[in-house]
Design a protein around this motif. Structure first.
Motif, PDB file in Angstrom:
ATOM      1  N   TYR A 143      -4.228  36.374  20.299  1.00 38.42           N
ATOM      2  CA  TYR A 143      -4.929  37.524  19.718  1.00 38.42           C
ATOM      3  C   TYR A 143      -5.152  38.572  20.807  1.00 38.42           C
ATOM      4  N   LEU A 144      -4.650  39.776  20.571  1.00 33.97           N
ATOM      5  CA  LEU A 144      -4.946  40.886  21.469  1.00 33.97           C
ATOM      6  C   LEU A 144      -5.571  42.008  20.645  1.00 33.97           C
ATOM      7  N   CYS A 145      -6.544  42.675  21.228  1.00 32.06           N
ATOM      8  CA  CYS A 145      -7.200  43.799  20.563  1.00 32.06           C
ATOM      9  C   CYS A 145      -7.241  44.940  21.571  1.00 32.06           C
ATOM     10  N   SER A 146      -6.520  46.020  21.257  1.00 29.99           N
ATOM     11  CA  SER A 146      -6.465  47.146  22.194  1.00 29.99           C
ATOM     12  C   SER A 146      -6.348  48.453  21.419  1.00 29.99           C
ATOM     13  N   PRO A 147      -7.244  49.399  21.691  1.00 26.91           N
ATOM     14  CA  PRO A 147      -8.451  49.362  22.507  1.00 26.91           C
ATOM     15  C   PRO A 147      -9.368  48.225  22.049  1.00 26.91           C
ATOM     16  N   ASN A 148     -10.017  47.623  23.036  1.00 24.33           N
ATOM     17  CA  ASN A 148     -10.689  46.360  22.795  1.00 24.33           C
ATOM     18  C   ASN A 148     -12.100  46.502  22.217  1.00 24.33           C
ATOM     19  N   ASN A 149     -12.381  45.620  21.266  1.00 26.57           N
ATOM     20  CA  ASN A 149     -13.757  45.377  20.844  1.00 26.57           C
ATOM     21  C   ASN A 149     -14.128  44.036  21.460  1.00 26.57           C
ATOM     22  N   PRO A 150     -15.112  43.941  22.328  1.00 26.71           N
ATOM     23  CA  PRO A 150     -16.178  44.910  22.604  1.00 26.71           C
ATOM     24  C   PRO A 150     -16.023  45.748  23.861  1.00 26.71           C
ATOM     25  N   THR A 151     -14.974  45.543  24.672  1.00 24.24           N
ATOM     26  CA  THR A 151     -15.037  46.118  26.025  1.00 24.24           C
ATOM     27  C   THR A 151     -14.503  47.535  26.134  1.00 24.24           C
ATOM     28  N   GLY A 152     -13.857  48.035  25.088  1.00 18.30           N
ATOM     29  CA  GLY A 152     -13.361  49.413  25.134  1.00 18.30           C
ATOM     30  C   GLY A 152     -12.147  49.607  26.026  1.00 18.30           C
ATOM     31  N   SER A 153     -11.708  48.554  26.712  1.00 17.65           N
ATOM     32  CA  SER A 153     -10.520  48.688  27.559  1.00 17.65           C
ATOM     33  C   SER A 153      -9.278  48.825  26.682  1.00 17.65           C
ATOM     34  N   ALA A 154      -8.257  49.512  27.188  1.00 13.02           N
ATOM     35  CA  ALA A 154      -7.019  49.673  26.422  1.00 13.02           C
ATOM     36  C   ALA A 154      -5.840  49.328  27.318  1.00 13.02           C
ATOM     37  N   TYR A 155      -4.913  48.544  26.796  1.00  3.39           N
ATOM     38  CA  TYR A 155      -3.762  48.130  27.589  1.00  3.39           C
ATOM     39  C   TYR A 155      -2.790  49.284  27.807  1.00  3.39           C
ATOM     40  N   THR A 156      -2.172  49.293  28.985  1.00  2.00           N
ATOM     41  CA  THR A 156      -1.046  50.201  29.239  1.00  2.00           C
ATOM     42  C   THR A 156       0.220  49.559  28.661  1.00  2.00           C
ATOM     43  N   ALA A 157       1.276  50.343  28.582  1.00  2.00           N
ATOM     44  CA  ALA A 157       2.552  49.810  28.098  1.00  2.00           C
ATOM     45  C   ALA A 157       3.038  48.670  29.001  1.00  2.00           C
ATOM     46  N   ASP A 158       2.865  48.829  30.307  1.00  2.00           N
ATOM     47  CA  ASP A 158       3.288  47.778  31.247  1.00  2.00           C
ATOM     48  C   ASP A 158       2.530  46.474  31.006  1.00  2.00           C
ATOM     49  N   GLU A 159       1.238  46.603  30.773  1.00  2.00           N
ATOM     50  CA  GLU A 159       0.425  45.401  30.533  1.00  2.00           C
ATOM     51  C   GLU A 159       0.827  44.716  29.221  1.00  2.00           C
ATOM     52  N   LEU A 160       1.027  45.529  28.193  1.00  2.00           N
ATOM     53  CA  LEU A 160       1.446  44.933  26.906  1.00  2.00           C
ATOM     54  C   LEU A 160       2.815  44.269  27.041  1.00  2.00           C
ATOM     55  N   LYS A 161       3.673  44.884  27.864  1.00  2.00           N
ATOM     56  CA  LYS A 161       5.010  44.296  28.072  1.00  2.00           C
ATOM     57  C   LYS A 161       4.875  42.898  28.691  1.00  2.00           C
ATOM     58  N   GLN A 162       3.900  42.720  29.567  1.00  2.00           N
ATOM     59  CA  GLN A 162       3.671  41.391  30.150  1.00  2.00           C
ATOM     60  C   GLN A 162       3.297  40.383  29.061  1.00  2.00           C
ATOM     61  N   TRP A 163       2.470  40.814  28.112  1.00  2.00           N
ATOM     62  CA  TRP A 163       2.095  39.913  27.009  1.00  2.00           C
ATOM     63  C   TRP A 163       3.297  39.616  26.094  1.00  2.00           C
ATOM     64  N   VAL A 164       4.093  40.658  25.831  1.00  2.00           N
ATOM     65  CA  VAL A 164       5.273  40.457  24.978  1.00  2.00           C
ATOM     66  C   VAL A 164       6.249  39.481  25.648  1.00  2.00           C
ATOM     67  N   ASP A 165       6.483  39.681  26.930  1.00  2.00           N
ATOM     68  CA  ASP A 165       7.389  38.774  27.649  1.00  2.00           C
ATOM     69  C   ASP A 165       6.848  37.340  27.636  1.00  2.00           C
ATOM     70  N   TYR A 166       5.561  37.223  27.856  1.00  2.00           N
ATOM     71  CA  TYR A 166       4.915  35.909  27.844  1.00  2.00           C
ATOM     72  C   TYR A 166       5.067  35.242  26.475  1.00  2.00           C
ATOM     73  N   ALA A 167       4.844  36.023  25.413  1.00  2.00           N
ATOM     74  CA  ALA A 167       4.938  35.478  24.053  1.00  2.00           C
ATOM     75  C   ALA A 167       6.358  34.999  23.758  1.00  2.00           C
TER      76      ALA A 167
END
Lengths: 393, 393
Positions: free
Chosen positions: A169-193
């Motif tokens: 489960y990923l939530c971006s922009p995040n509830n509750p922290t308000g952080s938002a993933y960059t494309a590079d960060e999301l790419k790390q999750w996609v590669d991992y998945a």
């Protein structure tokens, strides 16, 4: 007769109940004080005029035999799915209308999607976390592992190659922290998945609050169509918390374990769901019209300006925070190393401002605090002035 | 990543798809013929004026900051639950407003209620059966046993003391057979459930069609509060198939396996559901107003008169049937021992009338056929004339 014993493993979540209880007690004891609530993530501005108009027109359709609507399509009316598809095209993401399921909200979809997955899958959530991801999987008897969102990663956890997970489960922009993933960060999750044969359940409920050059959809990331499902909602985008409409996107080619995921979810929905109310689908389609987009952006700007007022105060006070910029949430470090409930009581008693203690969202929330920008302008300004006065002492 | 392998055990239900496919083929090949559809159980009359008015007023509320509604209560607004409670009082059944959960429809509740029960419970359904009861439990991996509804029991199966079941689905008046249980018959089920520590899931979706002195609710039966949950819907009562609103009643004292059932369902709903749209709840409350009741009864009478037209024809033709009297469905024996698909083809080709083959609802449906009274008056009359002409040959 056996009850689902997994319910025994749920931890009673007293967060918002406890917030309400302490707030009500204070207000009862101090009826002369004006308490300002920046705690709950619910919107306060009315729906856009063009949305109201479409909803009423939808209601009127139901008043006449020739325009009456019976059972809707399980996956939502084509005109709404096409409007959503065009909306995605507007920020450069290709999603076919036939990959979209309209629902009564992202919470239902986030909770119910588990029906199609086996119970032995390991679920990964980032902590702090929206409790629905955790509780719905505890109910299903799944093992949950936590990826730490913390100050080191600016409250945007990244994958750990040593952890094996099947559902993420990923939530971006995040509830509750308000952080938002960059494309590079999301790419790390996609590669991992992809490497783990996992599926990402991507909650994009706050995408409309993104102001910087950040992905608005997981499908902006190469490879995501091979590993991701996206859930989104009009609750925060267009103030639909009380109107109820969301959608889930499943790429047609997404397969796992010999099953086509779109078809499996379709079967689940056809069995346990009967579609979304006609006037609500009409209202939702109006959100995506040209005029609708203009009108809802005014509301979003209003909340964004509130967020700026809060985050500017944090800047002035030298308090560390995430969010505020691409999110309606400001996630701040409690000053003087206070615990989050300690800070809650201080704010309530000394500034008459209500927020949400971070530890209610998971262990990494200890010592943090969430303020929301969904209040009205004058109250937000007043709350911020009181907080500044209190903490500058 | 594992898919929920129970989905492999679902039998693809091609019933309505096959009905549509054969119908469309015929219409394409015979564009000059007027085909009348009495197959699908969807309503055709518009919503009552007072309901439309309430829905529009609800929409207007969302247009103004001071009347705007955000997240609804998970269990539904109190004013609607109180209206439902009063409606039950109107036919002599006591249900407290605090025992009612409002939802987007009985199908969602029928499907989702399984979340709170363990997977090793044995599920009993009567056959012929509404497929949702079966498919949602196959998805959950539960064993299903069938109680035969057939000509001997007038298509209203009764409990067999030699069969052990934990969860019992009853639908009365029944979809698809139109049969309705008497109080004595329901008492047998209640006694059976209590003896077996089972829970009855009672689907009352067609209660508003009851004309004779028969129970409108399982809670009219002594002991039911110790063993039953009731689901109902405004779909057929008030034409809400496209508007989406239903409700589930759980007696506060109902317990099983050390768990309070109301609290367990509340936790499920709070986790995976976010309540029903404000304008829809306003519209639903209007159904239960004095004027609303008057207006919806006109629509129900219209359908009931259609049912009478169909059942009178069956009487004339000497065809055995159930339903029609307390139900919008007429469940008839196919003449000349025809199979149900054989009769389907005959009716389509020779009378240009579409119905639903009974075997799509289970093995006891073989050789039977469902007609619905939800069509419009002139078409119903014309369809019946054609059927009479065809079968009197």
């Amino acid at each position: 007769m056996q009850i689902n014993r997994n319910f025994d493993n749920l931890v009673p979540n007293y967060l918002f109940a406890e917030v309400a209880s302490r707030t009500n007690k204070y207000m009862k004891e101090h009826p002369d004080k004006k308490v300002i609530k920046l705690g709950i993530g619910d919107v306060t501005l009315p729906l856009a005029p063009v949305v109201i108009e479409a909803m009423k027109k939808g209601a009127e359709d139901l008043a006449h035999k020739d325009t009456f609507k019976g059972y809707p399509d399980y996956e939502g009316y084509a005109f709404l799915r096409e409007a959503i598809s065009n909306y995605y095209a507007g920020f450069g993401v290709t999603v076919d209308a036939n990959e979209i399921f309209v629902s009564d909200g992202a919470k239902s979809d986030c909770g119910n999607i588990g029906d199609i997955f086996g119970k032995d899958n390991v679920v990964l959530v980032t902590d702090p976390v929206y409790p629905v991801y955790v509780d719905s999987n505890i109910m299903a008897g799944r093992k949950i592992v936590y990826a730490n969102s913390n100050r080191e990663n600016n409250f945007a956890a990244l994958p750990d190659e040593n952890v094996k997970a099947d559902i993420i489960y990923l939530c971006s922009p995040n509830n509750p922290t308000g952080s938002a993933y960059t494309a590079d960060e999301l790419k790390q999750w996609v590669d991992y998945a992809i490497k783990n044969d996992a599926i990402i359940l991507y909650d994009a409920a706050y995408e409309a609050f993104i102001t910087e050059d950040l992905p608005r959809s997981i499908f902006a990331i190469e490879g995501a169509r091979k590993c991701a499902i996206e859930m989104c909602s009009l609750s925060k985008t267009a103030g639909f918390t009380g109107t109820r409409c969301g959608y889930t996107i499943i790429p047609r080619e997404l397969e796992r374990d010999g099953h086509n995921i779109y078809n499996t979810w379709y079967r689940r929905q056809a069995t346990k769901f009967n579609g979304v109310s006609w006037p609500v689908q009409c209202a939702a389609a109006a959100v995506f019209s040209e005029e609708g987009q203009k009108q809802i952006k005014e509301n979003i700007s209003y909340y964004q300006d509130n967020a700026k007022i809060i985050s500017s105060a944090m800047d002035e006070l030298g308090i560390y925070y995430t969010g505020g910029k691409n999110s309606p949430y400001i996630w701040l470090k409690c000053p003087n190393d206070m615990g989050s409930w300690e800070f809650f009581d201080l704010l309530l008693n000394e500034a008459n401002v209500v927020g949400t203690p971070g530890e209610g969202f998971g262990k990494n929330g200890a010592g943090y605090f969430r303020l929301t920008s969904f209040g009205d302008r004058e109250n937000t300004i007043e709350a911020v002035e009181r907080i500044k006065k209190l903490l500058s002492k």
